[in-house]
Design a protein around this motif. Structure first.
Motif, PDB file in Angstrom:
ATOM      1  N   UNK A  64       8.399  -0.837  -0.838  1.00  0.00           N
ATOM      2  CA  UNK A  64       8.569  -1.982   0.070  1.00  0.00           C
ATOM      3  C   UNK A  64       7.312  -2.851   0.131  1.00  0.00           C
ATOM      4  N   UNK A  65       6.372  -2.600  -0.816  1.00  0.00           N
ATOM      5  CA  UNK A  65       5.154  -3.395  -0.971  1.00  0.00           C
ATOM      6  C   UNK A  65       4.105  -3.081   0.097  1.00  0.00           C
ATOM      7  N   UNK A  66       4.083  -1.837   0.560  1.00  0.00           N
ATOM      8  CA  UNK A  66       3.094  -1.449   1.555  1.00  0.00           C
ATOM      9  C   UNK A  66       2.519  -0.075   1.246  1.00  0.00           C
ATOM     10  N   UNK A  67       1.257   0.110   1.661  1.00  0.00           N
ATOM     11  CA  UNK A  67       0.590   1.407   1.630  1.00  0.00           C
ATOM     12  C   UNK A  67       0.456   1.860   3.080  1.00  0.00           C
ATOM     13  N   UNK A  68       0.876   3.098   3.371  1.00  0.00           N
ATOM     14  CA  UNK A  68       0.907   3.576   4.747  1.00  0.00           C
ATOM     15  C   UNK A  68      -0.084   4.718   4.949  1.00  0.00           C
ATOM     16  N   UNK A  75      11.683   0.960   1.405  1.00  0.00           N
ATOM     17  CA  UNK A  75      11.841   0.964  -0.050  1.00  0.00           C
ATOM     18  C   UNK A  75      11.794   2.391  -0.579  1.00  0.00           C
ATOM     19  N   UNK A  76      12.318   2.604  -1.756  1.00  0.00           N
ATOM     20  CA  UNK A  76      12.253   3.911  -2.382  1.00  0.00           C
ATOM     21  C   UNK A  76      10.787   4.308  -2.586  1.00  0.00           C
ATOM     22  N   UNK A 118      -1.008  -1.267   4.840  1.00  0.00           N
ATOM     23  CA  UNK A 118      -1.711  -2.262   4.031  1.00  0.00           C
ATOM     24  C   UNK A 118      -0.675  -2.981   3.171  1.00  0.00           C
ATOM     25  N   UNK A 119      -0.455  -4.288   3.370  1.00  0.00           N
ATOM     26  CA  UNK A 119       0.551  -5.019   2.592  1.00  0.00           C
ATOM     27  C   UNK A 119       0.038  -5.386   1.201  1.00  0.00           C
ATOM     28  N   UNK A 120       0.934  -5.363   0.225  1.00  0.00           N
ATOM     29  CA  UNK A 120       0.602  -5.759  -1.140  1.00  0.00           C
ATOM     30  C   UNK A 120       1.606  -6.805  -1.618  1.00  0.00           C
ATOM     31  N   UNK A 121       1.401  -7.294  -2.824  1.00  0.00           N
ATOM     32  CA  UNK A 121       2.257  -8.364  -3.327  1.00  0.00           C
ATOM     33  C   UNK A 121       3.445  -7.901  -4.123  1.00  0.00           C
TER      34      UNK A 121
END
Length: 612
Positions: A350-354, A331-332, A367-370
């Protein structure tokens, strides 16, 4: 002879196609989410559907008021009621306040650019930003590649082209010159636009430009749109009120091949001669990313890290600008990377923290998010603090990536980088609210809700603190100081017009802002219980809306602008020490590093290292 006959056939076919009239509706600045927008659009759609002679509909941006997923879905449901083909591009309201980081427009509408042919004419539309950042418009690099590809691959290089964009092709669009120069490689005959909410005829370096009225009714009883006819090598514009009569043509634009490729006129272009006035400042290195950059730049040791709208986290050698590694997300990215303990933390839409290894970019955890995340993280000790577009603010354990706690009562989405000060963590959201949470538990300490319009929310500025006070600036053009522990308002002032750009001195004694209208840089005392001016620099910034933070190193204060100019203000003389133009787009951030250097990230994809 057969070859000559075939060419003649193609020529006659094109001429025959172009002799057929084209009739379409130009609808723009719908602003779904504002008060009468839904009814105004429904009336327009019903009116268009009742006219069989209309071939298609062009919608040229600002489809929504706030760019939210809810507004975009509602707009799509309404537009789907059209019984004719339609073509759409986003405007600044769809992209500046996008909780999805400009992913949902494409997901919901299927595209953000178009190219199609009708009766011999090629219609091309592109997105225009600014993406997530308050600044002049900017056609993203991906859109420039698209436009170039369409023009390059036309079967007939002389095919007449009609260009559609939300912005005028003037200085309200940072890279207007790039777009014009590209269009002039083809047979550009006119450009259609919105943004100004009025019917108006322009000429952009010889290219006719037609701005259409907003579909909103404003102070009238109904809204309206334009009926456009191309006939007899002329483009006719006539305003129509839904259910009413079509007014007489308000403009008639001759369509012709201007042969712009032969034009030797020297049109105005961005001026970099100011750089010659300060020979003590030089470019050490410069890179041009293949995508836009909507983040600040961070560094540790000899490594500098930024992220781009292609979804990459990129590490550079701070000395040479050479690329060390990159990490691709899906994702952007508008999240500024945070660095601590040999780790890089960055969020993606893309709904994630890396969390990545600083040395090689290898993934430690995700870490996935909604929902998409456009907020930036801050790291303190072993905790990562970051907001999201879900109405959630989180604390995450840096070593493991496990959740420490979450606060799930945030109104609207978070864009800012939070501030950790004392025992609390502070941030604003696009829901008219500023929050203070306990950094260890996530328990709400206090909030401040004082904004009547969500677009005035204290959501983009990075808060600063000193002497027991929190300082913020917001689009309401006020600067505010709070008691850090209680949230009590110490002062709130609009005396010095500002917007979302703020900074703090290294010793915490001064807080900096730049004036939006007056063009000055102001320093205020942090220990005063009123807005006490310490000094003012008549910097001549001009009209300045860039939301980027102000930074400091030694005796210099670094001020970013929306025009690509970097200012260095002397704290002793309160004057401009030097200024340097690195681009013509928004400066995201100026990061001071060792050896009297600064790293500058720019919205158009540039990263520049300056030495002074």
């Amino acid at each position: 002879m057969k070859h000559t006959g075939f060419i003649l056939f193609i020529f006659l076919f094109i001429c025959s196609a172009q002799s057929q009239p084209i009739r379409f509706a130009h609808v723009t600045d719908i602003h779904i989410g504002s008060s009468t927008s839904v009814e105004d659009l429904e009336l327009t759609i019903n009116d268009i559907n009742a006219q069989e002679e209309i071939d298609f509909v062009v919608l040229s941006g600002d489809i929504t008021e706030f760019g939210s997923d809810e507004e975009l879905r509602e707009a799509r449901e309404l537009i789907d009621q059209l019984n004719k083909p339609w073509y759409i591009v986003p405007g600044n309201h769809d992209s500046k306040w996008s909780e999805s980081g400009n992913n949902s427009f494409v997901r919901i509408f299927g595209y953000e650019e178009f190219s199609f042919e009708k009766n011999g004419y090629r219609f091309i539309g592109t997105a225009s930003g600014p993406n997530m950042r308050m600044a002049p418009g900017l056609v993203p690099r991906e859109q420039i590649v698209f436009l170039d590809s369409v023009l390059t691959n036309l079967s007939d290089p002389d095919q007449p082209v009609i260009f559609v964009n939300h912005y005028p092709l003037d200085e309200s669009l940072s890279n207007w010159h790039t777009i014009i120069d590209l269009l002039k490689t083809g047979n550009i005959q006119a450009t259609l636009l919105g943004h100004g909410h009025q019917n108006k005829l322009f000429h952009f370096e010889g290219i006719p430009g037609i701005m259409g009225r907003s579909n909103l009714r404003a102070k009238a009883d109904t809204g309206g749109y334009n009926l456009v006819t191309i006939a007899r090598d002329t483009l006719f514009y006539a305003e129509r009120a839904p259910g009413g009569k079509t007014r007489p043509n308000w403009c008639e634009v001759p369509l012709k091949n201007h042969h712009f490729a032969r034009d030797t006129t020297r049109w105005p272009r961005p001026d970099y001669t100011v750089n010659k006035q300060f020979p003590n400042v030089k470019t050490v290195w410069e890179i041009q990313d293949s995508s836009d950059i909507g983040t600040a730049i961070s560094s540790s040791g000899h490594i500098a890290v930024y992220a781009n709208t292609k979804g990459e986290v990129v590490a550079l050698d701070q000395t040479s600008g050479g690329k060390m590694w990159s990490f691709q997300t899906s994702g952007k990215i508008y999240s500024t990377p945070a660095i601590a303990k040999n780790r890089v933390v960055c969020a993606s839409t893309d709904q994630s923290i890396y969390c990545l290894n600083l040395k090689d970019g290898k993934l430690h955890w995700a870490f996935p998010t909604g929902k998409a995340i456009v907020a930036s993280p801050v790291i303190e000790k072993n905790s990562v603090y970051i907001g999201s577009s879900e109405g959630i603010f989180r604390s995450i354990d840096l070593p493991s990536g496990k959740l420490n706690w979450e606060f799930a009562e945030v109104k609207n989405f978070v864009e800012t980088r939070p501030l950790v000060y004392g025992e609390l963590v502070y941030f604003g959201s696009w829901g008219n609210t500023f929050y203070a949470l306990n950094k260890n538990t996530g328990q709400l300490a206090w909030t401040r809700e004082k904004y009547s319009n969500r677009m005035l929310s204290p959501a983009a500025a990075w808060p600063v603190a000193a002497n027991g006070k929190i300082f913020i600036v917001a689009p309401d053009r006020h600067m505010t100081a709070f008691d850090a522990k209680t949230g009590a308002e110490i002062w709130d002032s609009g005396q010095y017009t500002c917007r979302e750009s703020i900074g703090i001195s290294a010793d915490g004694e001064l807080v900096y802002i730049k004036n939006m209208n007056e063009g000055n840089v102001d320093a205020f005392c942090t220990n005063a219980n009123e807005q006490k001016l310490a000094w003012e620099c008549k910097a001549d910034l001009g009209y300045e809306i860039a939301p980027s933070p102000i930074t400091e190193a030694g005796n210099l204060v670094f001020v970013p602008t929306s025009s690509g100019m970097v200012y260095a203000i002397d704290k002793t003389t309160h004057s401009v020490s030097w200024k340097y133009k690195v681009s013509n787009a928004l400066v995201n951030y100026i990061l001071p590093v060792e050896n009297r250097k600064v790293l500058v990230s720019v919205l158009d994809g540039k990263v520049v290292c300056l030495q002074y």
